[in-house]
Every structure is written in C-alpha cells, then in structure tokens.
Motif scaffolding. Structure first.
Motif, PDB file in Angstrom:
ATOM      1  N   GLU A 136      65.034  -3.436 -93.077  1.00 42.88           N
ATOM      2  CA  GLU A 136      63.208  -3.750 -92.047  1.00 42.88           C
ATOM      3  C   GLU A 136      64.328  -4.042 -90.806  1.00 42.88           C
ATOM      4  O   GLU A 136      63.787  -3.718 -89.813  1.00 42.88           O
ATOM      5  CB  GLU A 136      62.847  -5.090 -92.747  1.00 42.88           C
ATOM      6  N   SER A 137      65.329  -4.920 -90.867  1.00 40.91           N
ATOM      7  CA  SER A 137      66.525  -4.755 -89.710  1.00 40.91           C
ATOM      8  C   SER A 137      66.814  -3.422 -88.757  1.00 40.91           C
ATOM      9  O   SER A 137      66.610  -3.609 -87.900  1.00 40.91           O
ATOM     10  CB  SER A 137      68.087  -5.626 -90.190  1.00 40.91           C
ATOM     11  N   VAL A 138      66.867  -2.396 -89.448  1.00 48.30           N
ATOM     12  CA  VAL A 138      67.672  -1.502 -89.649  1.00 48.30           C
ATOM     13  C   VAL A 138      66.181  -0.643 -88.648  1.00 48.30           C
ATOM     14  O   VAL A 138      66.181  -0.177 -87.656  1.00 48.30           O
ATOM     15  CB  VAL A 138      67.907  -0.145 -90.302  1.00 48.30           C
ATOM     16  N   GLU A 139      65.266  -0.743 -89.270  1.00 47.17           N
ATOM     17  CA  GLU A 139      63.785   0.014 -89.004  1.00 47.17           C
ATOM     18  C   GLU A 139      63.632  -0.814 -87.412  1.00 47.17           C
ATOM     19  O   GLU A 139      63.255  -0.540 -86.075  1.00 47.17           O
ATOM     20  CB  GLU A 139      62.618  -0.275 -89.648  1.00 47.17           C
ATOM     21  N   LEU A 187      55.535  10.216 -77.873  1.00 51.38           N
ATOM     22  CA  LEU A 187      54.628   8.810 -78.321  1.00 51.38           C
ATOM     23  C   LEU A 187      54.109   9.089 -79.573  1.00 51.38           C
ATOM     24  O   LEU A 187      54.390   7.985 -80.502  1.00 51.38           O
ATOM     25  CB  LEU A 187      53.303   9.085 -76.865  1.00 51.38           C
ATOM     26  N   TYR A 188      53.948  10.449 -80.179  1.00 53.91           N
ATOM     27  CA  TYR A 188      53.978  10.287 -81.473  1.00 53.91           C
ATOM     28  C   TYR A 188      54.662  10.999 -81.846  1.00 53.91           C
ATOM     29  O   TYR A 188      55.493  10.458 -83.215  1.00 53.91           O
ATOM     30  CB  TYR A 188      52.581  11.697 -81.293  1.00 53.91           C
ATOM     31  N   GLU A 189      54.994  12.720 -81.326  1.00 51.64           N
ATOM     32  CA  GLU A 189      56.268  13.321 -82.997  1.00 51.64           C
ATOM     33  C   GLU A 189      57.722  12.196 -82.889  1.00 51.64           C
ATOM     34  O   GLU A 189      58.412  12.515 -83.906  1.00 51.64           O
ATOM     35  CB  GLU A 189      56.121  14.740 -81.746  1.00 51.64           C
ATOM     36  N   SER A 190      58.006  11.614 -81.821  1.00 49.86           N
ATOM     37  CA  SER A 190      59.052  11.161 -82.548  1.00 49.86           C
ATOM     38  C   SER A 190      58.836   9.781 -82.856  1.00 49.86           C
ATOM     39  O   SER A 190      60.344   8.857 -82.920  1.00 49.86           O
ATOM     40  CB  SER A 190      59.682  10.272 -80.429  1.00 49.86           C
ATOM     41  N   ASN A 191      57.475   9.561 -83.357  1.00 48.03           N
ATOM     42  CA  ASN A 191      57.644   8.267 -84.187  1.00 48.03           C
ATOM     43  C   ASN A 191      58.524   8.240 -86.145  1.00 48.03           C
ATOM     44  O   ASN A 191      58.621   7.967 -86.089  1.00 48.03           O
ATOM     45  CB  ASN A 191      56.520   7.584 -84.032  1.00 48.03           C
ATOM     46  N   ALA A 192      58.552   9.747 -86.048  1.00 52.27           N
ATOM     47  CA  ALA A 192      59.159  10.141 -87.469  1.00 52.27           C
ATOM     48  C   ALA A 192      60.305   9.746 -87.259  1.00 52.27           C
ATOM     49  O   ALA A 192      61.433   9.365 -85.908  1.00 52.27           O
ATOM     50  CB  ALA A 192      58.334  11.300 -87.829  1.00 52.27           C
ATOM     51  N   HIS A 193      61.214   9.526 -88.623  1.00 48.90           N
ATOM     52  CA  HIS A 193      62.967   8.770 -88.988  1.00 48.90           C
ATOM     53  C   HIS A 193      63.481  10.626 -88.343  1.00 48.90           C
ATOM     54  O   HIS A 193      64.111  10.100 -87.744  1.00 48.90           O
ATOM     55  CB  HIS A 193      62.662   8.240 -90.595  1.00 48.90           C
ATOM     56  N   ALA A 235      66.705  13.447 -86.715  1.00 46.21           N
ATOM     57  CA  ALA A 235      66.174  12.257 -85.552  1.00 46.21           C
ATOM     58  C   ALA A 235      65.881  13.279 -83.933  1.00 46.21           C
ATOM     59  O   ALA A 235      66.358  13.596 -83.351  1.00 46.21           O
ATOM     60  CB  ALA A 235      66.856  10.785 -86.015  1.00 46.21           C
ATOM     61  N   PRO A 236      64.564  12.504 -84.271  1.00 44.78           N
ATOM     62  CA  PRO A 236      64.634  12.880 -82.554  1.00 44.78           C
ATOM     63  C   PRO A 236      64.809  11.583 -81.533  1.00 44.78           C
ATOM     64  O   PRO A 236      65.186  11.167 -81.633  1.00 44.78           O
ATOM     65  CB  PRO A 236      62.627  11.984 -82.231  1.00 44.78           C
ATOM     66  N   LEU A 237      64.903  12.706 -79.914  1.00 41.87           N
ATOM     67  CA  LEU A 237      65.358  12.068 -78.887  1.00 41.87           C
ATOM     68  C   LEU A 237      66.941  11.689 -79.290  1.00 41.87           C
ATOM     69  O   LEU A 237      67.246  10.063 -78.701  1.00 41.87           O
ATOM     70  CB  LEU A 237      64.655  10.215 -79.094  1.00 41.87           C
ATOM     71  N   LEU A 238      67.277  12.195 -80.151  1.00 46.86           N
ATOM     72  CA  LEU A 238      68.951  11.710 -79.512  1.00 46.86           C
ATOM     73  C   LEU A 238      69.389  12.268 -79.033  1.00 46.86           C
ATOM     74  O   LEU A 238      70.188  12.381 -77.673  1.00 46.86           O
ATOM     75  CB  LEU A 238      69.868  12.421 -81.264  1.00 46.86           C
ATOM     76  N   LEU A 239      69.659  14.255 -79.088  1.00 50.43           N
ATOM     77  CA  LEU A 239      70.506  15.091 -77.675  1.00 50.43           C
ATOM     78  C   LEU A 239      70.487  14.542 -76.397  1.00 50.43           C
ATOM     79  O   LEU A 239      70.523  14.819 -75.892  1.00 50.43           O
ATOM     80  CB  LEU A 239      70.032  15.997 -78.376  1.00 50.43           C
ATOM     81  N   ILE A 240      68.955  14.331 -76.289  1.00 54.07           N
ATOM     82  CA  ILE A 240      68.177  14.638 -74.610  1.00 54.07           C
ATOM     83  C   ILE A 240      68.985  13.150 -73.767  1.00 54.07           C
ATOM     84  O   ILE A 240      68.957  13.298 -72.841  1.00 54.07           O
ATOM     85  CB  ILE A 240      66.778  13.980 -75.009  1.00 54.07           C
TER      86      ILE A 240
END
Length: 323
Positions: A136-139, A187-193, A235-240
């Motif tokens: 939970e802390s990591v999340e 907003l939507y797709e990046s909510n996934a792990h 994982a989303p939004l790493l490379l940006i």
C-alpha cells in the motif's frame, strides 16, 4: 494463500500431529500406556490443556510480554498434569521424579509443538500484514510520483498552446487535438501498473510531434525507434521524463537526439543534446529525474540502469529489462 486454505492447512497439521502422537503413545510405549488405555482417558484432558494454552494463555501473556510468568504457569500446568496422569489414570505408584522422567514428555511435547506452531503462524501473519502495508505504501508513493508528472506535462503543453494562440493561431486546433490524445493517455491509460509498449511509444511520438511544432526553426529533433516487437509491457510515463529533459536542457539552435531500441526484452532509451551553461542548467536532481529514479527503484529494482553524462553534450541512457 487465502484465509480459508490457510485454515485448512492448519487443521490438517493439527490432525496429523494428534494422530501421530496417539500412535506413538499407545504402540511405541505400549508397556506404559496400553493396559486399560489410561492414556486415552488422559488424552482429552491434554487436548484441553493444549487449546487453553493456544487460545488464552499464549495470546494474553505474549502480548503483555510476561514471558517468565507464562513459563512458570505452563510449567506448573505440565507438572500437575503429569502427576495427575501418573497417580490417577495410570496409578503407577511412581515417585515424583520417576513420574516426571517417564511421563513429562507426554504433556510437554503437545504444548511445546502447538506453542511453536502458534508463534510461527503469528509471525507469518505479521509478515503478511507488513507486506500489505508495504504494498500500500508503494502504491501511494507511485500515485504521488505520477501525480507530480501529470501536471508537469500538462503545464508545458498548455504554455505552448498559449504561445501559439498569440503567434500562430492557425496551428492551435491541431495542437489541441495532440494535447487531447496526450491527456487521454495520462489521465486514463497511465493509471495501470503497466501498459503496452505500443501505447507508450504512441504517446511519445505524439509528444515529440507537439515539440516539433513548438521548437520549429529553433531546434532539430532526431527521433528514431527500432524494436523487434512492441508486445512488451512497460510502466507508463517513464521515458517521457528523459525526453522532456532533453528539450529543457538544450540550447537554442541545437540538435536533440532521441533513440529508443528494444531487442530481446531489453529497452534502451538514449537522449542527447547540447547542454545549457552550468549556471542556468537544471541539475540531475530536479523533480523529474528524481521522481524517475524513485519509480525505477520501486518498479524495476535490479532490472534497470540509468546513466547521466553531464558536460557540453548532455546524455542520458536508460537500460530497462522488460521481461
């Protein structure tokens, strides 16, 4: 393991122990206990002692840390139980010491075994609780880090659209469509792990197209992607973050090179640009890179390598194991 399956395994351990214990007591030590089955008469009292210990004594005294008092009480119960077995059930006429040497093990073994089992399950339960808390802390940390990334990307894009609305209003509709696609991803797709690599690359290409409009006649952008497959998850939004920094740290009239390679599950993202002077350049401990390093440590522990080379030519290289 679910709670129900955990309880089933625990019940099986209890049943197997008691079956083995009864067998050993009646057949291996038949000279002591077989005659008129005095052990079977004492067995039910012994079961009561064991589960009284597990259900009341252990939880109470261990939680209060009364270890010495608990040892004294359970030792007294074992002593009295053994004496009751010798003098009342078996009626062996033994001395106190003889009774203890011959029969004390019979009372102590179940108490010690089930006490150990109780403490083991208590330890495992605490470990499970710690794992849940840690998860939970990591999340929460990941959610916080991503919440810092999302407004940052939006802020830059809105600034660009605002500038073009004043200087080149004809370009604004197309830029708004690009921003809409970017926002949908954030907003939507990046909510996934993890999301498909294809979606992340589409987002990056859209972002770079946006930047080409923004930096027209100011910077040259060399963007190249080479993949053996786009079926991987990332994982989303790493490379940006790396790509954004390449633009932020670059001088006017400079070249920005961005190369993403995926081969046999290994992703390499390399960004290079002519750096800003040291007195104006953001250091590698800025919010964006700092957040990226934290996310990599959480999501890709021992599966990534981030190298930053500072100087006249600013280079960043991220090696990521997607398998």
């Amino acid at each position: 393991m679910t709670v129900s399956s955990h309880r089933i395994y625990e019940a099986l351990i209890h049943l197997l122990f008691w079956a083995l214990f009864v067998f050993v007591s009646l057949f291996v030590f038949s000279n002591y206990y077989w005659s008129e089955n005095p052990f079977l008469q004492y067995f039910f009292i012994l079961v009561g002692i064991v589960y009284l210990n597990n259900g009341i004594l252990l939880p109470y005294f261990i939680s209060k840390r009364y270890y010495f008092l608990y040892t004294l009480i359970i030792g007294t119960i074992a002593f009295l139980g053994t004496q009751a077995y010798c003098n009342y059930f078996a009626q062996c006429g033994c001395s106190v010491m003889k009774c203890l040497s011959d029969y004390l093990w019979q009372t102590l073994v179940p108490i010690v075994f089930f006490s150990f089992l109780w403490m083991l399950y208590r330890y495992l339960k605490k470990q499970d609780e710690l794992e849940v808390i840690k998860k939970e802390s990591v999340e929460m940390e990941l959610h916080y880090l991503k919440s810092q990334i999302n407004p940052h990307v939006l802020f830059n894009n809105l600034n660009t659209i605002y500038s073009y609305s004043l200087e080149k209003p004809a370009e604004v509709p197309g830029m708004i469509l690009m921003l809409s696609d970017n926002l949908k991803h954030v907003l939507y797709e990046s909510n996934a792990h993890k999301i498909s690599l294809q979606k992340e690359l589409d987002y990056i290409e859209n972002y770079i197209a946006f930047q080409k409009i923004r930096t027209e006649n100011l910077k040259r952008i060399d963007y190249h992607v080479e993949t053996d497959t786009k079926d991987h998850q990332i994982a989303p939004l790493l490379l940006i973050t790396l790509i954004e920094n390449a633009f932020k740290h670059s001088t006017a009239k400079s070249n920005i090179s961005i190369k993403i390679t995926v081969k046999e599950g290994m992703l390499i993202c390399e960004c290079g640009n002519r750096a800003l002077p040291k007195e104006t350049k953001l250091s590698k401990s800025t919010i964006g890179l700092n957040n990226l390093q934290k996310r990599l440590a959480i999501l890709y522990r021992n599966k990534h390598e981030l190298t930053i080379t500072e100087g006249e030519n600013y280079k960043v290289r991220l090696l990521l194991n997607l398998r």
